[in-house]
Design a protein around this motif. Structure first.
Motif, PDB file in Angstrom:
ATOM      1  N   PHE A  82       4.305  13.593   8.043  1.00 60.40           N
ATOM      2  CA  PHE A  82       4.235  13.916   6.462  1.00 60.40           C
ATOM      3  C   PHE A  82       3.087  13.117   5.761  1.00 60.40           C
ATOM      4  CE2 PHE A  82       5.015  12.577   1.898  1.00 60.40           C
ATOM      5  CZ  PHE A  82       4.915  13.821   1.406  1.00 60.40           C
ATOM      6  N   LEU A  83       2.663  11.936   5.946  1.00 58.96           N
ATOM      7  CA  LEU A  83       1.556  11.462   5.618  1.00 58.96           C
ATOM      8  C   LEU A  83       0.216  11.858   6.066  1.00 58.96           C
ATOM      9  CD1 LEU A  83       2.940   7.801   5.356  1.00 58.96           C
ATOM     10  CD2 LEU A  83       2.502   9.420   3.330  1.00 58.96           C
ATOM     11  N   PHE A  84       0.542  12.215   7.522  1.00 58.83           N
ATOM     12  CA  PHE A  84      -0.592  12.711   8.398  1.00 58.83           C
ATOM     13  C   PHE A  84      -1.157  14.030   7.780  1.00 58.83           C
ATOM     14  CE2 PHE A  84      -2.104  14.983  12.063  1.00 58.83           C
ATOM     15  CZ  PHE A  84      -3.428  14.420  12.390  1.00 58.83           C
ATOM     16  N   ALA A  85      -0.301  14.830   7.475  1.00 62.12           N
ATOM     17  CA  ALA A  85      -0.521  16.302   6.989  1.00 62.12           C
ATOM     18  C   ALA A  85      -1.166  16.175   5.644  1.00 62.12           C
ATOM     19  CB  ALA A  85       0.960  16.964   6.881  1.00 62.12           C
ATOM     20  N   LEU A  86      -0.532  15.195   4.944  1.00 59.24           N
ATOM     21  CA  LEU A  86      -1.558  15.080   3.437  1.00 59.24           C
ATOM     22  C   LEU A  86      -2.733  14.548   3.569  1.00 59.24           C
ATOM     23  CD1 LEU A  86       1.208  13.742   1.281  1.00 59.24           C
ATOM     24  CD2 LEU A  86       0.486  15.722   1.318  1.00 59.24           C
TER      25      LEU A  86
ATOM     26  N   LEU B 284       0.538  -1.269  -0.133  1.00 55.33           N
ATOM     27  CA  LEU B 284      -0.006   0.003   0.056  1.00 55.33           C
ATOM     28  C   LEU B 284       0.650   1.232  -0.168  1.00 55.33           C
ATOM     29  CD1 LEU B 284      -2.794  -1.033   2.560  1.00 55.33           C
ATOM     30  CD2 LEU B 284      -3.089  -0.750  -0.102  1.00 55.33           C
ATOM     31  N   TYR B 285       2.015   1.056   0.643  1.00 57.63           N
ATOM     32  CA  TYR B 285       2.920   2.475   0.714  1.00 57.63           C
ATOM     33  C   TYR B 285       3.470   2.541  -0.497  1.00 57.63           C
ATOM     34  CZ  TYR B 285       7.098   5.274   1.957  1.00 57.63           C
ATOM     35  OH  TYR B 285       7.929   6.151   2.214  1.00 57.63           O
ATOM     36  N   TYR B 286       3.832   1.630  -1.348  1.00 56.40           N
ATOM     37  CA  TYR B 286       4.545   1.991  -2.721  1.00 56.40           C
ATOM     38  C   TYR B 286       3.475   2.233  -3.711  1.00 56.40           C
ATOM     39  CZ  TYR B 286       9.213   0.777  -1.305  1.00 56.40           C
ATOM     40  OH  TYR B 286      10.570   0.938  -0.726  1.00 56.40           O
ATOM     41  N   SER B 287       2.214   1.932  -3.313  1.00 57.11           N
ATOM     42  CA  SER B 287       0.941   2.028  -4.175  1.00 57.11           C
ATOM     43  C   SER B 287       0.657   3.416  -4.102  1.00 57.11           C
ATOM     44  CB  SER B 287      -0.152   0.917  -3.915  1.00 57.11           C
ATOM     45  OG  SER B 287       0.156  -0.459  -4.161  1.00 57.11           O
ATOM     46  N   LEU B 288       1.048   4.089  -3.349  1.00 56.94           N
ATOM     47  CA  LEU B 288       0.676   5.604  -3.154  1.00 56.94           C
ATOM     48  C   LEU B 288       1.632   6.381  -4.098  1.00 56.94           C
ATOM     49  CD1 LEU B 288      -0.676   7.937  -1.624  1.00 56.94           C
ATOM     50  CD2 LEU B 288       0.937   7.934   0.128  1.00 56.94           C
ATOM     51  N   PHE B 289       2.966   5.601  -4.071  1.00 55.74           N
ATOM     52  CA  PHE B 289       3.706   6.497  -5.025  1.00 55.74           C
ATOM     53  C   PHE B 289       3.538   5.925  -6.267  1.00 55.74           C
ATOM     54  CE2 PHE B 289       6.413   6.498  -1.309  1.00 55.74           C
ATOM     55  CZ  PHE B 289       6.543   7.812  -1.174  1.00 55.74           C
TER      56      PHE B 289
ATOM     57  N   GLN C 261      -2.438   2.158   6.446  1.00 49.14           N
ATOM     58  CA  GLN C 261      -3.686   2.736   6.661  1.00 49.14           C
ATOM     59  C   GLN C 261      -3.805   4.274   5.984  1.00 49.14           C
ATOM     60  OE1 GLN C 261      -5.800   2.730  10.336  1.00 49.14           O
ATOM     61  NE2 GLN C 261      -4.970   0.485  10.853  1.00 49.14           N
ATOM     62  N   MET C 262      -2.871   4.905   6.299  1.00 45.70           N
ATOM     63  CA  MET C 262      -2.611   6.351   5.659  1.00 45.70           C
ATOM     64  C   MET C 262      -2.466   6.272   4.423  1.00 45.70           C
ATOM     65  SD  MET C 262      -0.840   8.787   8.815  1.00 45.70           S
ATOM     66  CE  MET C 262       0.439   7.577   8.935  1.00 45.70           C
ATOM     67  N   ALA C 263      -1.899   5.528   3.753  1.00 46.40           N
ATOM     68  CA  ALA C 263      -1.466   5.238   2.454  1.00 46.40           C
ATOM     69  C   ALA C 263      -2.820   4.878   1.747  1.00 46.40           C
ATOM     70  CB  ALA C 263      -0.608   4.309   1.921  1.00 46.40           C
TER      71      ALA C 263
END
Length: 280
Positions: free
Chosen positions: A134-138, A55-60, A94-96
């Motif tokens: 950073f992810l939280f702010a986004l 999921l993390y790499y899927s965000l990029f 979760q965030m991603a």
């Protein structure tokens, strides 16, 4: 932390990626598209460095597909994400996932800032707390609701915040951007970010290190561009640093690691987009 109260910051990041992508030679553009596609699993998720859907790499992967116009890949990613529940995932995942769904499904129900804070504070993948912020702010920016109190508290906090000497460049840059978004003065923080610049081009992660890396360079350049810093003097050497770390459709980390992945390809295009020119 919106640019204009209407455009989420992640969309601004994608616009910078588009700028970086647009100045590349057509052959290199195709190499990047081919690489991004090669990182998508059959189930629609994008691969981590071990080749597993993540999921993390899927965000990029999402951001790169948005920037390069890969609609088919976006459809596959949407199907992949629709079959994944938040429950049982780590905080970063979760965030991603929430960020990805917010981009792919704009009508997705907004989440309370409190529920997003719960994600931030869970235990999970070993990613630094500063990067989680950073992810939280986004997340708050793109998918949060009732954000007025959050922004007020953030503004009060930033009024009294002073970076510590051992803070990474990316975190100092992120706080600088937050100050800009909240209408606070940024001149002193601009100088702090510039302290991480390496004469040979690029920005280093810590004051105690000597070599540039792509993550620090991309984040620093994006923030400096957004606060109207003059990049003309550092542009030639930094552009050379970015160009030297392009390899067969991907951008490398810049610290000697020759592994190709989506995350650093995102940083490479972000850095390039920030260097296109110094006009707003």
């Amino acid at each position: 932390m919106n640019k204009s109260n209407t455009v989420p910051v992640y969309q601004l990041l994608v616009e910078y990626l588009k700028k970086g992508f647009s100045v590349l030679d057509a052959n290199i553009q195709q190499e990047i598209i081919t690489f991004v596609r090669s990182q998508q699993n059959q189930n629609g998720g994008f691969s981590d460095r071990a080749g597993n859907p993540d999921l993390y790499y899927s965000l990029f992967g999402l951001w790169l597909c948005l920037a390069t116009g890969q609609d088919e890949s976006l459809s596959k990613l949407k199907k992949y994400c629709s079959g994944i529940e938040l429950q049982g995932q780590g905080p970063v995942e979760q965030m991603a996932l929430v960020l990805t769904k917010a981009a792919l499904e704009p009508k997705t129900k907004k989440r309370s800032v409190l529920s997003l804070l719960r994600m931030l504070n869970q235990q999970g993948k070993n990613i630094s707390l500063s990067y989680r912020f950073f992810l939280f702010a986004l997340l708050v920016d793109a998918a949060g609701k009732n954000k007025t109190v959050y922004y007020l508290l953030a503004r009060i906090y930033l009024l009294f915040y002073h970076p510590k000497p051992d803070f990474p460049c990316s975190l100092v840059a992120a706080f600088t951007y937050a100050r800009k978004m909240l209408g606070l003065k940024v001149h002193k923080f601009q100088e702090l970010v510039m302290n991480y610049y390496v004469e040979g081009g690029g920005f280093k992660a810590f004051d105690t290190t000597s070599n540039s890396d792509m993550l620090s360079t991309a984040v620093a350049l994006f923030v400096l561009k957004e606060i109207d810093a003059d990049l003309r003097l550092i542009r030639p050497a930094t552009l050379e640093f970015v160009q030297n770390n392009y390899f067969e459709g991907a951008f490398l980390s810049g610290d000697g690691d020759e592994t190709k992945d989506l995350e650093y390809t995102f940083y490479g295009l972000l850095a390039l987009g920030s260097l296109v020119n110094n006009e707003k």
